[in-house]
Enzyme design. Structure first.
Site, mmCIF file in Angstrom:
data_model
loop_
_atom_site.group_PDB
_atom_site.id
_atom_site.type_symbol
_atom_site.label_atom_id
_atom_site.label_comp_id
_atom_site.label_asym_id
_atom_site.label_seq_id
_atom_site.Cartn_x
_atom_site.Cartn_y
_atom_site.Cartn_z
ATOM 1 N N SER A 152 -17.209 -5.045 6.790
ATOM 2 C CA SER A 152 -16.053 -4.815 5.923
ATOM 3 C C SER A 152 -16.541 -4.711 4.494
ATOM 4 O O SER A 152 -17.536 -5.347 4.118
ATOM 5 C CB SER A 152 -15.102 -5.997 6.044
ATOM 6 O OG SER A 152 -14.203 -6.011 4.964
ATOM 7 N N TYR A 165 -14.462 -14.754 5.782
ATOM 8 C CA TYR A 165 -14.518 -13.391 6.331
ATOM 9 C C TYR A 165 -15.681 -12.601 5.697
ATOM 10 O O TYR A 165 -16.417 -11.894 6.401
ATOM 11 C CB TYR A 165 -13.175 -12.734 6.034
ATOM 12 C CG TYR A 165 -12.953 -11.366 6.604
ATOM 13 C CD1 TYR A 165 -12.678 -11.184 7.955
ATOM 14 C CD2 TYR A 165 -12.982 -10.242 5.775
ATOM 15 C CE1 TYR A 165 -12.439 -9.910 8.462
ATOM 16 C CE2 TYR A 165 -12.739 -8.976 6.272
ATOM 17 C CZ TYR A 165 -12.472 -8.814 7.620
ATOM 18 O OH TYR A 165 -12.234 -7.555 8.118
ATOM 19 N N LYS A 169 -18.764 -11.022 7.673
ATOM 20 C CA LYS A 169 -18.958 -9.567 7.688
ATOM 21 C C LYS A 169 -20.316 -9.168 7.115
ATOM 22 O O LYS A 169 -20.905 -8.164 7.530
ATOM 23 C CB LYS A 169 -17.814 -8.877 6.939
ATOM 24 C CG LYS A 169 -16.472 -8.952 7.673
ATOM 25 C CD LYS A 169 -16.598 -8.512 9.131
ATOM 26 C CE LYS A 169 -15.290 -8.098 9.775
ATOM 27 N NZ LYS A 169 -15.446 -7.794 11.203
HETATM 28 P P1 NAD Z 1 -6.211 -5.956 14.406
HETATM 29 O O1 NAD Z 1 -5.700 -7.329 14.147
HETATM 30 O O2 NAD Z 1 -5.223 -4.860 14.595
HETATM 31 O O3 NAD Z 1 -7.169 -5.946 15.677
HETATM 32 C C1 NAD Z 1 -8.102 -6.953 15.932
HETATM 33 C C2 NAD Z 1 -8.021 -7.269 17.410
HETATM 34 O O4 NAD Z 1 -9.034 -8.242 17.734
HETATM 35 C C3 NAD Z 1 -6.684 -7.877 17.812
HETATM 36 O O5 NAD Z 1 -6.073 -7.106 18.837
HETATM 37 C C4 NAD Z 1 -7.046 -9.277 18.282
HETATM 38 O O6 NAD Z 1 -6.234 -9.749 19.354
HETATM 39 C C5 NAD Z 1 -8.490 -9.114 18.699
HETATM 40 N N1 NAD Z 1 -9.199 -10.386 18.691
HETATM 41 C C6 NAD Z 1 -9.160 -11.329 17.727
HETATM 42 N N2 NAD Z 1 -9.909 -12.383 18.080
HETATM 43 C C7 NAD Z 1 -10.460 -12.094 19.288
HETATM 44 C C8 NAD Z 1 -11.334 -12.803 20.147
HETATM 45 N N3 NAD Z 1 -11.782 -14.014 19.831
HETATM 46 N N4 NAD Z 1 -11.709 -12.212 21.302
HETATM 47 C C9 NAD Z 1 -11.251 -10.970 21.638
HETATM 48 N N5 NAD Z 1 -10.392 -10.275 20.853
HETATM 49 C C10 NAD Z 1 -9.998 -10.825 19.694
HETATM 50 O O7 NAD Z 1 -7.192 -5.617 13.204
HETATM 51 P P2 NAD Z 1 -8.043 -4.301 12.851
HETATM 52 O O8 NAD Z 1 -7.747 -3.987 11.447
HETATM 53 O O9 NAD Z 1 -7.926 -3.263 13.877
HETATM 54 O O10 NAD Z 1 -9.519 -4.930 12.859
HETATM 55 C C11 NAD Z 1 -10.576 -4.489 13.689
HETATM 56 C C12 NAD Z 1 -11.895 -4.879 13.058
HETATM 57 O O11 NAD Z 1 -12.073 -4.165 11.841
HETATM 58 C C13 NAD Z 1 -11.993 -6.364 12.698
HETATM 59 O O12 NAD Z 1 -13.309 -6.825 12.936
HETATM 60 C C14 NAD Z 1 -11.723 -6.362 11.220
HETATM 61 O O13 NAD Z 1 -12.260 -7.487 10.587
HETATM 62 C C15 NAD Z 1 -12.381 -5.065 10.812
HETATM 63 N N6 NAD Z 1 -11.932 -4.525 9.542
HETATM 64 C C16 NAD Z 1 -10.665 -4.038 9.401
HETATM 65 C C17 NAD Z 1 -10.280 -3.511 8.180
HETATM 66 C C18 NAD Z 1 -8.938 -2.900 7.958
HETATM 67 O O14 NAD Z 1 -8.689 -2.389 6.857
HETATM 68 N N7 NAD Z 1 -8.050 -2.925 8.943
HETATM 69 C C19 NAD Z 1 -11.170 -3.510 7.091
HETATM 70 C C20 NAD Z 1 -12.449 -4.013 7.276
HETATM 71 C C21 NAD Z 1 -12.816 -4.510 8.511
#
Ligand code: NAD
Length: 301
Positions: A152, A165, A169
């Site tokens: 991230s 976080y 990351k």
């Molecule tokens: P989201 O909350 O929509 O999806 C994350 C999913 O991970 C959820 O469905 C959740 O149930 C699942 N999850 C959480 N803990 C878990 C575990 N212990 N075991 C199995 N599944 C688990 O969020 P997203 O935005 O789609 O995030 C996806 C990834 O991208 C994450 O790693 C997040 O940190 C990263 N990220 C997202 C953004 C953004 O802007 N959305 C930015 C930087 C990084």
């Protein structure tokens, strides 16, 4: 050149929602067999249900693809091992790992309970390492593997209120740097994704007027490239809104301080030159830094 994944098996963690769901659908649409993993808990990691993973696996199957739903908590190694065994039993191999599962527990460091720091580290760091450990030997034996670790901008550049976080990351970059070297001989390529997207995770953080630009589907083409046979390795790829950019870590040329100037005051006096970004060395590995410094110091004698 068309990128396809026919005959390839992928595990996508956290694929019940947001980015993971989009990656799983994207892989399946191009022929991959996909394990759709999701714990199915809340944004902060509490709770759990197989419903989220099942819904996405069904979506893939309804579109003519192949998918298995899995509800493993990635932070628990036994559950990850069982997920991996499920993939092997169904399809005999695992070619692609997209470590994407994640949670948030934001608070400024002074207000953050220590337990929230470690819970976030558990899901992102322990969860990713568990998945890597489960697939690594198989990928080595296959002499083929494509791994995408989800980082991230928060970990690479910083974001107020996200010390847990951000630390987790940033760990993705360290893991990539080393596993890239260890996997090189057996065609395991390891890359890091730094996405930005409107998902449950960013709910309330992104102004509604720009949300349509930030659909998860705008990120997924970058992931599919990093998962492909022609993937690079050791790349940090930023992706969002259809924009793709690469982050580099570089070292400045640096300054050799002779013994008489080798004091804290000497470092302070030369700090501007030490920091000069006009020469940027992107190093292949840790020993290259040592060699560069030895060469520079030797030349000054
Ligand atoms: P989201 O909350 O929509 O999806 C994350 C999913 O991970 C959820 O469905 C959740 O149930 C699942 N999850 C959480 N803990 C878990 C575990 N212990 N075991 C199995 N599944 C688990 O969020 P997203 O935005 O789609 O995030 C996806 C990834 O991208 C994450 O790693 C997040 O940190 C990263 N990220 C997202 C953004 C953004 O802007 N959305 C930015 C930087 C990084």
């Amino acid at each position: 050149m068309t990128i396809r994944f026919d005959g390839r098996v992928a595990i996508v963690t956290g694929a019940g929602n947001g980015l993971g769901r989009s990656h799983a659908l994207g892989l399946a649409a191009r022929g991959a067999k996909v394990v759709v993993n999701d714990l199915g808990g809340a944004r902060d990691g509490n709770g759990g249900s197989l419903l989220a993973a099942e819904a996405v696996a069904k979506e893939i199957r309804d579109l003519g693809g192949e998918a298995i739903a899995n509800g493993a908590n990635v932070a628990v190694y036994e559950e990850v091992e069982a997920m991996f065994a499920q993939a092997k039993a169904a399809w005999g191999r695992v070619d692609i790992l997209i470590a994407n599962a994640g949670i948030l527990r934001d608070a400024s460091f002074s207000k953050m309970p220590l337990s929230d720091f470690w819970t976030v580290m558990d899901v992102h760091v322990k969860g990713t390492v568990n998945c890597l450990k489960a697939v690594w030997e198989t990928m080595r034996e296959q002499k083929y593997g494509r791994i995408i670790l989800t980082s991230s901008a928060s970990g690479i550049y910083g974001n107020f209120g996200q010390s847990n976080y951000g630390a987790a990351k940033a760990a993705m970059v360290g893991l990539m740097n080393v596993l890239h070297q260890e996997g090189q001989k057996v065609d395991i390529r390891v890359n890091v994704l730094a996405p930005t997207a409107a998902t449950r995770m960013t709910e309330g953080l992104i102004p509604p007027n720009v949300q349509p630009l930030l659909a998860p589907e705008t990120v997924t083409p970058g992931v599919l490239f990093l998962a492909s046979e022609q993937a690079p390795s050791k790349v940090i790829l930023g992706a969002g809104c259809g924009v793709f950019a690469r982050s580099y870590i570089y070292e400045t040329e640096g300054v050799y301080l002779p013994e008489e100037e080798r004091t804290p005051e000497g470092v302070a006096a030369h700090f501007e030159a030490i920091s000069d970004p006009s020469v940027q060395h992107v190093l292949e590995g840790a020993t290259q830094q040592t060699m560069r410094f030895v060469t520079k110091a030797s030349a000054a004698h």
